[in-house]
Design an enzyme around this catalytic site. Structure first.
Site, PDB file in Angstrom:
ATOM      1  N   SER A   1      -3.656   6.164  -3.036  1.00  0.00           N
ATOM      2  CA  SER A   1      -2.982   5.299  -2.055  1.00  0.00           C
ATOM      3  C   SER A   1      -3.101   5.934  -0.676  1.00  0.00           C
ATOM      4  CB  SER A   1      -1.492   5.138  -2.408  1.00  0.00           C
ATOM      5  OG  SER A   1      -1.344   4.321  -3.532  1.00  0.00           O
TER       6      SER A   1
ATOM      7  N   ALA B   1      -3.547   4.179   3.381  1.00  0.00           N
ATOM      8  CA  ALA B   1      -2.373   4.035   4.251  1.00  0.00           C
ATOM      9  C   ALA B   1      -2.816   3.602   5.642  1.00  0.00           C
ATOM     10  CB  ALA B   1      -1.606   5.344   4.310  1.00  0.00           C
TER      11      ALA B   1
ATOM     12  N   GLY C   1      -0.269   2.466   8.453  1.00  0.00           N
ATOM     13  CA  GLY C   1       0.665   2.728   9.553  1.00  0.00           C
ATOM     14  C   GLY C   1       0.637   4.163  10.036  1.00  0.00           C
ATOM     15  N   GLY C   2       0.936   5.112   9.163  1.00  0.00           N
ATOM     16  CA  GLY C   2       0.941   6.513   9.545  1.00  0.00           C
ATOM     17  C   GLY C   2       2.134   7.256   8.962  1.00  0.00           C
TER      18      GLY C   2
ATOM     19  N   GLU D   1       7.746   0.757  13.642  1.00  0.00           N
ATOM     20  CA  GLU D   1       7.656  -0.052  12.421  1.00  0.00           C
ATOM     21  C   GLU D   1       9.029  -0.577  12.055  1.00  0.00           C
ATOM     22  OE1 GLU D   1       5.665   2.129   9.315  1.00  0.00           O
ATOM     23  OE2 GLU D   1       3.693   1.647  10.140  1.00  0.00           O
TER      24      GLU D   1
ATOM     25  N   HIS E   1       5.966  -5.124  -1.615  1.00  0.00           N
ATOM     26  CA  HIS E   1       5.640  -5.598  -0.272  1.00  0.00           C
ATOM     27  C   HIS E   1       5.679  -7.117  -0.329  1.00  0.00           C
ATOM     28  CE1 HIS E   1       3.727  -6.275   3.544  1.00  0.00           C
ATOM     29  NE2 HIS E   1       3.821  -4.978   3.805  1.00  0.00           N
TER      30      HIS E   1
ATOM     31  N   ARG F   1      12.129  -5.638   4.094  1.00  0.00           N
ATOM     32  CA  ARG F   1      11.130  -5.946   3.063  1.00  0.00           C
ATOM     33  C   ARG F   1      11.728  -6.499   1.774  1.00  0.00           C
ATOM     34  NH1 ARG F   1       6.751  -0.996   2.968  1.00  0.00           N
ATOM     35  NH2 ARG F   1       5.770  -1.723   4.862  1.00  0.00           N
TER      36      ARG F   1
ATOM     37  N   HIS G   1       4.227  -2.026  -4.272  1.00  0.00           N
ATOM     38  CA  HIS G   1       3.648  -1.245  -3.180  1.00  0.00           C
ATOM     39  C   HIS G   1       4.005   0.233  -3.301  1.00  0.00           C
ATOM     40  CE1 HIS G   1       1.820  -0.870   0.697  1.00  0.00           C
ATOM     41  NE2 HIS G   1       2.924  -0.452   1.285  1.00  0.00           N
TER      42      HIS G   1
ATOM     43  N   GLU H   1       4.379  10.647  -4.346  1.00  0.00           N
ATOM     44  CA  GLU H   1       4.980   9.443  -4.922  1.00  0.00           C
ATOM     45  C   GLU H   1       5.346   9.626  -6.399  1.00  0.00           C
ATOM     46  OE1 GLU H   1       2.979   5.872  -3.682  1.00  0.00           O
ATOM     47  OE2 GLU H   1       4.114   4.635  -5.091  1.00  0.00           O
TER      48      GLU H   1
ATOM     49  N   ARG I   1      12.433   2.511   0.227  1.00  0.00           N
ATOM     50  CA  ARG I   1      11.747   3.445   1.123  1.00  0.00           C
ATOM     51  C   ARG I   1      11.629   2.864   2.531  1.00  0.00           C
ATOM     52  NH1 ARG I   1       5.687   3.909   2.412  1.00  0.00           N
ATOM     53  NH2 ARG I   1       5.815   1.723   1.834  1.00  0.00           N
TER      54      ARG I   1
HETATM   55  C1  FAD Z   1      -2.204  -0.170   1.027  1.00  0.00           C
HETATM   56  C2  FAD Z   1      -1.166   0.918   1.232  1.00  0.00           C
HETATM   57  C3  FAD Z   1      -0.755   1.239   2.516  1.00  0.00           C
HETATM   58  C4  FAD Z   1       0.221   2.242   2.710  1.00  0.00           C
HETATM   59  N1  FAD Z   1       0.576   2.612   3.997  1.00  0.00           N
HETATM   60  C5  FAD Z   1       1.438   3.651   4.172  1.00  0.00           C
HETATM   61  C6  FAD Z   1       1.737   4.149   5.477  1.00  0.00           C
HETATM   62  O1  FAD Z   1       1.203   3.671   6.480  1.00  0.00           O
HETATM   63  N2  FAD Z   1       2.618   5.189   5.601  1.00  0.00           N
HETATM   64  C7  FAD Z   1       3.215   5.762   4.514  1.00  0.00           C
HETATM   65  O2  FAD Z   1       4.011   6.698   4.674  1.00  0.00           O
HETATM   66  N3  FAD Z   1       2.933   5.322   3.270  1.00  0.00           N
HETATM   67  C8  FAD Z   1       2.055   4.305   3.072  1.00  0.00           C
HETATM   68  N4  FAD Z   1       1.762   3.897   1.800  1.00  0.00           N
HETATM   69  C9  FAD Z   1       2.290   4.685   0.678  1.00  0.00           C
HETATM   70  C10 FAD Z   1       1.543   6.030   0.615  1.00  0.00           C
HETATM   71  O3  FAD Z   1       0.186   5.798   0.911  1.00  0.00           O
HETATM   72  C11 FAD Z   1       1.654   6.693  -0.751  1.00  0.00           C
HETATM   73  O4  FAD Z   1       2.982   6.734  -1.172  1.00  0.00           O
HETATM   74  C12 FAD Z   1       1.143   8.144  -0.681  1.00  0.00           C
HETATM   75  O5  FAD Z   1      -0.150   8.141  -0.140  1.00  0.00           O
HETATM   76  C13 FAD Z   1       1.127   8.772  -2.064  1.00  0.00           C
HETATM   77  O6  FAD Z   1       0.418   9.997  -1.979  1.00  0.00           O
HETATM   78  P1  FAD Z   1       0.243  10.874  -3.276  1.00  0.00           P
HETATM   79  O7  FAD Z   1      -0.561  12.058  -2.890  1.00  0.00           O
HETATM   80  O8  FAD Z   1       1.553  11.098  -3.916  1.00  0.00           O
HETATM   81  O9  FAD Z   1      -0.586   9.923  -4.297  1.00  0.00           O
HETATM   82  P2  FAD Z   1      -2.000   9.218  -4.122  1.00  0.00           P
HETATM   83  O10 FAD Z   1      -2.478   9.296  -2.739  1.00  0.00           O
HETATM   84  O11 FAD Z   1      -1.918   7.870  -4.733  1.00  0.00           O
HETATM   85  O12 FAD Z   1      -2.957  10.131  -5.024  1.00  0.00           O
HETATM   86  C14 FAD Z   1      -2.821  10.173  -6.438  1.00  0.00           C
HETATM   87  C15 FAD Z   1      -3.980  10.991  -7.017  1.00  0.00           C
HETATM   88  O13 FAD Z   1      -3.744  11.284  -8.397  1.00  0.00           O
HETATM   89  C16 FAD Z   1      -4.944  11.042  -9.140  1.00  0.00           C
HETATM   90  N5  FAD Z   1      -4.578  10.878 -10.550  1.00  0.00           N
HETATM   91  C17 FAD Z   1      -3.661  10.027 -11.078  1.00  0.00           C
HETATM   92  N6  FAD Z   1      -3.534  10.261 -12.406  1.00  0.00           N
HETATM   93  C18 FAD Z   1      -4.387  11.281 -12.707  1.00  0.00           C
HETATM   94  C19 FAD Z   1      -4.682  11.994 -13.909  1.00  0.00           C
HETATM   95  N7  FAD Z   1      -4.093  11.710 -15.080  1.00  0.00           N
HETATM   96  N8  FAD Z   1      -5.607  12.988 -13.854  1.00  0.00           N
HETATM   97  C20 FAD Z   1      -6.215  13.296 -12.677  1.00  0.00           C
HETATM   98  N9  FAD Z   1      -5.962  12.672 -11.509  1.00  0.00           N
HETATM   99  C21 FAD Z   1      -5.049  11.679 -11.538  1.00  0.00           C
HETATM  100  C22 FAD Z   1      -5.528   9.827  -8.430  1.00  0.00           C
HETATM  101  O14 FAD Z   1      -6.858   9.593  -8.761  1.00  0.00           O
HETATM  102  C23 FAD Z   1      -5.320  10.301  -6.978  1.00  0.00           C
HETATM  103  O15 FAD Z   1      -6.295  11.275  -6.648  1.00  0.00           O
HETATM  104  C24 FAD Z   1       0.797   2.897   1.595  1.00  0.00           C
HETATM  105  C25 FAD Z   1       0.386   2.567   0.302  1.00  0.00           C
HETATM  106  C26 FAD Z   1      -0.592   1.592   0.113  1.00  0.00           C
HETATM  107  C27 FAD Z   1      -1.036   1.280  -1.281  1.00  0.00           C
END
Ligand code: FAD
Length: 525
Positions: free
Chosen positions: A46, A50, A52-53, A118, A233, A278, A337, A361, A372
């Site tokens: 995800s 992203a 927005g930022g 935002e 969303h 939202r 979302h 997340e 959130r």
């Molecule tokens: C379209 C969109 C827009 C968004 N915009 C914003 C924003 O502007 N600002 C904001 O704060 N948040 C935003 N969010 C939310 C935010 O992007 C996410 O909450 C955040 O990026 C999560 O980061 P993370 O590192 O926890 O997980 P992720 O970035 O989702 O990474 C998860 C990783 O785990 C890996 N994985 C999963 N299971 C396994 C497994 N069993 N074995 C090995 N690898 C695995 C995946 O392949 C991936 O590499 C947005 C979300 C979406 C979907």
């Protein structure tokens, strides 16, 4: 045959390469660690999508106190205020660390960080990069930084399938690899596996992410927290595309209206109208869809022929679906979302299992409460990645010798639970739907088929949701439309989830699950 990757013994193993996983690894360096990631480094996250930022109260008229107040208000009384205050206070440090790692945030003509505004933020505080391409710019910079850090080993195409335990502590990680099964012997695992959107048919998340980290942690005996809180969303583009594309709130900000299939502007009767929070907009749209209606964004008068210039990406996505927003109504629907719940952690990312951390997340720290605040999730992923790394560095590693091999489970398949989850665990919930979901999901979660892991995550959401007999933040129950005067977080282990699921009968739950007055009107910011 299962290969034991002995040459990597003793290193911290980080599962996932979104912002949380990358920041954990970069902060741990020069201490050696391994990133295990299902796809290429930074892909299928995800984080990379992203737009927005990152929220950081760094403007001249802003402060950590104001950012905290907005966060607590959005969280509808369920945030952990101490955790939230701590993470928010560390926002400037996280932005500085990202810059040191090579991220170039957008700046104004005076050379200062350019701060966006935002929904539900009382100040301009969204630090962004490359306009609405923040996530891609951040992840690209961190992937480059990881490539230049010899202490970090990267195992791409590796999927974590089980945490191996020695009694009650972590002893290793069992992975599926392109060459079969492999074991990483380690006493320290960090789960940074992202959200649960893949459990639902309609989501903006990568479809492959269904909460694997939650299932891994639950099987290892870790406590889960606030699993019922799933943020929808309100306006994803309703098309055949999976995952669904976002139609940003900014379109409503420019004056586009929400109408149903009869042309009725139903949001006009709700405080805040199209720009309500939202969860409020998502509930109103879901109610229209639940009665068999359809919902559209009408940007014809507000933007008309200016739409494509103002929103080129959304315009292109609409074009893919055969819609011209200058002339046509844009069909929209709520989509999953973000997940506020997850693996319960403390302020340092520690789960309840020795040797197991969770960040981003996949974790539930208490920052987001029941809802959130926009752009607080990248903040949490960055800060908690850094904190988790510092916590790991400060503690002595455990022994890495006792490996009890397990059979490699079959690849998980969420498609079997998706119809149940999409139908019964959506925006609007009630006892009948939740009990139906629990009855359908319990045998799946207890089985050993390909749907067992997604089944565990889905069953946990259903059981947590069934116990919350109120409407709070993103959790809306048509049979309990009010909220309790006092919001309480909840933690449970998988054994408790299974026990409650097995005993679930309509309205048969004994105290402490019985509601007590006084109630307050359910609403959230
Ligand atoms: C379209 C969109 C827009 C968004 N915009 C914003 C924003 O502007 N600002 C904001 O704060 N948040 C935003 N969010 C939310 C935010 O992007 C996410 O909450 C955040 O990026 C999560 O980061 P993370 O590192 O926890 O997980 P992720 O970035 O989702 O990474 C998860 C990783 O785990 C890996 N994985 C999963 N299971 C396994 C497994 N069993 N074995 C090995 N690898 C695995 C995946 O392949 C991936 O590499 C947005 C979300 C979406 C979907």
């Amino acid at each position: 045959m299962t290969e034991i990757l002995g040459h990597l013994t003793g290193r911290t193993v980080i599962v996932g390469s979104g912002l949380a996983g990358l920041m954990t690894a970069l902060t741990l360096a020069p201490e050696r660690c391994v990133i295990v990631t299902r796809a290429a480094l930074g892909a299928e996250t995800s984080s990379v999508w992203a737009q927005g930022g990152i929220a950081a109260g760094m403007g001249a008229d802003d402060s950590a106190a104001l950012h905290l107040a907005d966060t607590l208000s959005a969280g509808d009384g369920l945030c952990d205020p101490i955790i939230a205050a701590g993470i928010i206070a560390e926002a400037p440090a996280a932005i500085a660390a990202l810059q040191r790692a090579g991220v170039h945030f957008d700046r104004n003509a005076a050379g200062e960080l350019s701060l966006g505004l935002e929904a539900a933020h009382s100040r301009r505080r969204i630090v962004h990069a490359e306009g609405d391409g923040s996530g891609a710019a951040i992840v690209a910079a961190l992937v480059r930084a990881v490539a230049q850090t010899p202490a970090i080993s990267v195992l791409e195409g590796f999927e974590a399938r089980r945490i191996l335990m020695d009694g009650e502590r972590v002893a290793g990680l069992l992975c599926a690899t392109p060459n079969g099964a492999a074991i990483l012997p380690t006493s320290r695992v960090v789960l940074a596996t992202g959200g649960i959107g893949g459990l639902y048919d309609a989501t903006t998340n990568p479809m492959g992410n269904f909460g694997q980290g939650i299932a891994l942690a639950a099987r290892a005996g870790a406590a889960l927290a606030d699993m019922e809180f799933v943020q929808f969303h309100p306006t994803a583009l309703d098309s055949r595309r999976r995952p669904l594309a976002l139609v940003s709130e900014a379109v409503r900000g420019e004056g586009a209206l929400l109408v149903n299939e009869r042309g009725d502007r139903f949001m006009a009767r709700i405080p805040g109208a199209e720009l309500a929070p939202r969860d409020v907009v998502a509930r109103a749209i879901s109610a229209e869809i639940a009665r068999g209606g359809r919902v559209f964004l009408d940007a014809r008068d507000a933007l008309g022929s200016r739409f494509a210039a103002r929103f080129p990406v959304i315009s292109a996505l609409c074009g893919e679906a055969g819609i011209d927003p200058a002339k046509d109504l844009i069909p929209v629907r709520p989509a999953v979302h973000y997940h506020m719940g997850g693996v319960a952690t403390d302020a340092n990312g520690r789960s309840s299992v020795p040797g197991l951390w969770a960040a981003g997340e996949a974790a539930s720290t208490g920052l987001h409460g029941a809802n959130r605040l926009a752009s607080n999730s990248l903040l949490e992923a960055a800060v908690m990645g850094m904190r988790t790394a510092r916590d790991i560095s400060a503690m002595p590693a455990g022994p890495d010798d006792a490996i009890i091999a397990e059979r490699l489970p079959a690849p998980a398949d969420a498609s079997l639970v998706r119809p149940i989850v999409s139908r019964h665990l959506g925006v609007l919930r009630n006892a009948d739907a939740l009990e139906t979901a629990i009855a359908a999901l319990l045998p799946v979660a207890e089985g050993d088929g390909p749907a067992a892991d997604p089944g565990i995550v889905a069953l946990s959401i259903a059981v947590f949701a069934s116990l919350r007999m109120e409407s709070l933040g993103a959790h809306a129950r048509t049979d309990f439309p009010l909220k309790l005067a006092q919001a309480n977080r909840r933690q449970m282990r998988l054994s408790q989830v299974l026990e409650i699921a097995g005993a679930t009968q309509p309205y048969a739950l004994a105290p402490p699950y019985v509601l007590a007055p006084p109630y307050a009107l359910a609403r959230s910011a």
